[in-house]
Design a protein around this motif. Structure first.
Motif, PDB file in Angstrom:
ATOM      1  N   GLU A  53       6.736   5.449   2.670  1.00 48.58           N
ATOM      2  CA  GLU A  53       6.523   6.205   1.435  1.00 48.58           C
ATOM      3  C   GLU A  53       6.536   7.709   1.684  1.00 48.58           C
ATOM      4  O   GLU A  53       6.969   8.489   0.840  1.00 48.58           O
ATOM      5  CB  GLU A  53       5.205   5.783   0.789  1.00 48.58           C
ATOM      6  CG  GLU A  53       5.245   4.359   0.221  1.00 48.58           C
ATOM      7  CD  GLU A  53       3.891   3.893  -0.267  1.00 48.58           C
ATOM      8  OE1 GLU A  53       2.887   4.581   0.042  1.00 48.58           O
ATOM      9  OE2 GLU A  53       3.824   2.847  -0.949  1.00 48.58           O
ATOM     10  N   HIS A  92      -3.614  -0.552   2.859  1.00 48.40           N
ATOM     11  CA  HIS A  92      -3.164  -0.192   4.193  1.00 48.40           C
ATOM     12  C   HIS A  92      -4.223  -0.620   5.202  1.00 48.40           C
ATOM     13  O   HIS A  92      -5.208   0.088   5.441  1.00 48.40           O
ATOM     14  CB  HIS A  92      -2.904   1.317   4.291  1.00 48.40           C
ATOM     15  CG  HIS A  92      -1.860   1.783   3.335  1.00 48.40           C
ATOM     16  ND1 HIS A  92      -0.624   1.202   3.263  1.00 48.40           N
ATOM     17  CD2 HIS A  92      -1.880   2.766   2.393  1.00 48.40           C
ATOM     18  CE1 HIS A  92       0.091   1.810   2.330  1.00 48.40           C
ATOM     19  NE2 HIS A  92      -0.650   2.747   1.790  1.00 48.40           N
ATOM     20  N   SER A 104       5.516   0.786   8.734  1.00 46.59           N
ATOM     21  CA  SER A 104       4.305   0.835   7.914  1.00 46.59           C
ATOM     22  C   SER A 104       4.669   1.358   6.526  1.00 46.59           C
ATOM     23  O   SER A 104       5.490   2.263   6.383  1.00 46.59           O
ATOM     24  CB  SER A 104       3.248   1.728   8.560  1.00 46.59           C
ATOM     25  OG  SER A 104       3.634   3.085   8.508  1.00 46.59           O
ATOM     26  N   THR A 105       4.067   0.773   5.513  1.00 45.55           N
ATOM     27  CA  THR A 105       4.350   1.183   4.136  1.00 45.55           C
ATOM     28  C   THR A 105       4.029   2.657   3.928  1.00 45.55           C
ATOM     29  O   THR A 105       4.779   3.385   3.259  1.00 45.55           O
ATOM     30  CB  THR A 105       3.532   0.333   3.152  1.00 45.55           C
ATOM     31  OG1 THR A 105       3.865  -1.047   3.341  1.00 45.55           O
ATOM     32  CG2 THR A 105       3.821   0.722   1.713  1.00 45.55           C
ATOM     33  N   TYR A 160      10.618  -3.775  10.445  1.00 38.94           N
ATOM     34  CA  TYR A 160       9.569  -3.326   9.545  1.00 38.94           C
ATOM     35  C   TYR A 160       9.117  -1.923   9.913  1.00 38.94           C
ATOM     36  O   TYR A 160       9.371  -1.428  11.017  1.00 38.94           O
ATOM     37  CB  TYR A 160       8.362  -4.269   9.623  1.00 38.94           C
ATOM     38  CG  TYR A 160       8.636  -5.672   9.173  1.00 38.94           C
ATOM     39  CD1 TYR A 160       8.265  -6.108   7.902  1.00 38.94           C
ATOM     40  CD2 TYR A 160       9.271  -6.581  10.022  1.00 38.94           C
ATOM     41  CE1 TYR A 160       8.510  -7.413   7.489  1.00 38.94           C
ATOM     42  CE2 TYR A 160       9.532  -7.884   9.614  1.00 38.94           C
ATOM     43  CZ  TYR A 160       9.149  -8.288   8.350  1.00 38.94           C
ATOM     44  OH  TYR A 160       9.404  -9.579   7.940  1.00 38.94           O
ATOM     45  N   TRP A 189       2.909  -3.413   5.465  1.00 37.46           N
ATOM     46  CA  TRP A 189       4.208  -3.295   6.125  1.00 37.46           C
ATOM     47  C   TRP A 189       5.359  -3.404   5.135  1.00 37.46           C
ATOM     48  O   TRP A 189       5.308  -4.190   4.190  1.00 37.46           O
ATOM     49  CB  TRP A 189       4.349  -4.377   7.210  1.00 37.46           C
ATOM     50  CG  TRP A 189       3.175  -4.375   8.133  1.00 37.46           C
ATOM     51  CD1 TRP A 189       2.141  -5.270   8.151  1.00 37.46           C
ATOM     52  CD2 TRP A 189       2.884  -3.394   9.125  1.00 37.46           C
ATOM     53  NE1 TRP A 189       1.216  -4.914   9.099  1.00 37.46           N
ATOM     54  CE2 TRP A 189       1.653  -3.775   9.726  1.00 37.46           C
ATOM     55  CE3 TRP A 189       3.523  -2.254   9.575  1.00 37.46           C
ATOM     56  CZ2 TRP A 189       1.064  -3.038  10.740  1.00 37.46           C
ATOM     57  CZ3 TRP A 189       2.939  -1.522  10.599  1.00 37.46           C
ATOM     58  CH2 TRP A 189       1.732  -1.910  11.168  1.00 37.46           C
ATOM     59  N   PHE A 190       6.377  -2.612   5.378  1.00 39.68           N
ATOM     60  CA  PHE A 190       7.560  -2.601   4.508  1.00 39.68           C
ATOM     61  C   PHE A 190       8.743  -3.122   5.312  1.00 39.68           C
ATOM     62  O   PHE A 190       9.032  -2.635   6.411  1.00 39.68           O
ATOM     63  CB  PHE A 190       7.847  -1.180   4.020  1.00 39.68           C
ATOM     64  CG  PHE A 190       8.984  -1.085   3.048  1.00 39.68           C
ATOM     65  CD1 PHE A 190       8.790  -1.290   1.693  1.00 39.68           C
ATOM     66  CD2 PHE A 190      10.274  -0.800   3.495  1.00 39.68           C
ATOM     67  CE1 PHE A 190       9.836  -1.203   0.805  1.00 39.68           C
ATOM     68  CE2 PHE A 190      11.334  -0.713   2.610  1.00 39.68           C
ATOM     69  CZ  PHE A 190      11.117  -0.919   1.259  1.00 39.68           C
TER      70      PHE A 190
END
Length: 300
Positions: free
Chosen positions: A52, A4, A47-48, A45, A37-38
């Motif tokens: 989560e 991250h 942020s991962t 997109y 990034w997801f």
């Protein structure tokens, strides 16, 4: 690169358009391809870490809203979700209402409804375009199956998202729209006191079984006029109550309270019939027979 990397403050929590982040200089194409990034949707997109931690339907609504053409809005069950009524199955797509002449690329996470959408039918929920409460109820009341339409309207009424009189007036002003017959049935059957989808299903099952419409959420008072119990459904004139028993009734404390409550009701002359989801979904004919027999015993 760490999993991250540094996240610009304005991109930390909500979905965003990748192309806009690149154009503004906040990110590069290489950054977007990294683990920070997801990718939710084409060019969208988040942020991962945020995905989560909070992969809920609200996030998907925020993401889909970024792709909506002019005049479109989050609608149907997704709009109901934003208004506080969650009837969505797990991992459901986002429901959107799109004017006939507008286009939106198909995607498995998006369920598209083509319909006229007046400017007055759309408002904003935390900057997300969403159908107004009355338009949301109107759309859901016209969409089969009938029991699901009634469940949705009951829930919106119970949460006071919309009033039945407001919905009826809106329906009168939009006569001739598709689903008008189902809408009329739902308006006649709707019950703002219904506290859960299963109570609505139980009430409709009794009505469809040829029984009189029961009273919803009936308060029982003792001989001194003090509150004793509130019954899911009742035929007060016959002292018959019908209760839906969810899984929470299996908990020890709840079970003990239920026993004391039932004993008090029995002492007052009430006959209480208890049913489960299995009765509603698999043994509905038997349930109808039991309620019919109870009514006959009480002189109906």
């Amino acid at each position: 690169m760490p999993r991250h990397a540094h996240i610009p403050p304005r991109l930390g929590f909500l979905p965003f358009r990748g192309s806009e982040a690149i154009a503004s200089g906040r990110l590069t194409k290489a950054m977007l391809r990294g683990p920070t990034w997801f990718r939710l949707l084409p060019d969208v997109y988040v942020s991962t870490a945020s995905f989560e931690e909070h992969p809920d339907h609200r996030m998907w609504c925020d993401a889909v809203a970024l792709l909506l053409p002019e005049g479109a809005a989050i609608g149907g069950l997704s709009a109901a979700y934003l208004w506080g009524v969650n009837l969505l199955p797990h991992d459901a797509p986002v429901h959107v209402v799109i004017p006939e002449r507008r286009r939106l690329r198909p995607h498995p996470r998006i369920a598209t409804i083509r319909s006229s959408v007046a400017t007055s039918d759309v408002t904003r929920f935390a900057n997300v375009p969403v159908t107004t409460p009355v338009r949301t109820a109107f759309d859901l009341a016209r969409r089969p199956p009938r029991v699901d339409a009634l469940v949705a309207v009951d829930a919106l009424l119970h949460r006071r998202v919309v009033k039945l009189s407001t919905l009826a007036a809106y329906a009168e002003a939009h006569r001739g729209w598709p689903g008008a017959r189902l809408l009329g049935e739902v308006l006649a059957l709707a019950e703002e006191k219904s506290e859960s989808p299963m109570e609505t299903r139980l009430r409709l099952l009794l009505i469809d079984g040829g029984l009189p419409r029961p009273v919803a959420q009936h308060d029982v008072l003792d001989k001194l006029g003090r509150f004793l119990a509130r019954l899911d459904l009742a035929y007060p004139e016959l002292l018959i109550g019908i209760e839906y028993e969810g899984d929470h009734h299996r908990e020890r404390a709840t079970f003990r309270r239920d026993v004391a409550r039932l004993n008090a009701l029995r002492a007052m002359g009430w006959l209480i019939l208890r049913c489960t989801a299995d009765d509603i979904y698999r043994h509905s004919a038997r349930l109808i027979r039991d309620v019919t027999a109870a009514r006959k015993e009480r002189g109906a």
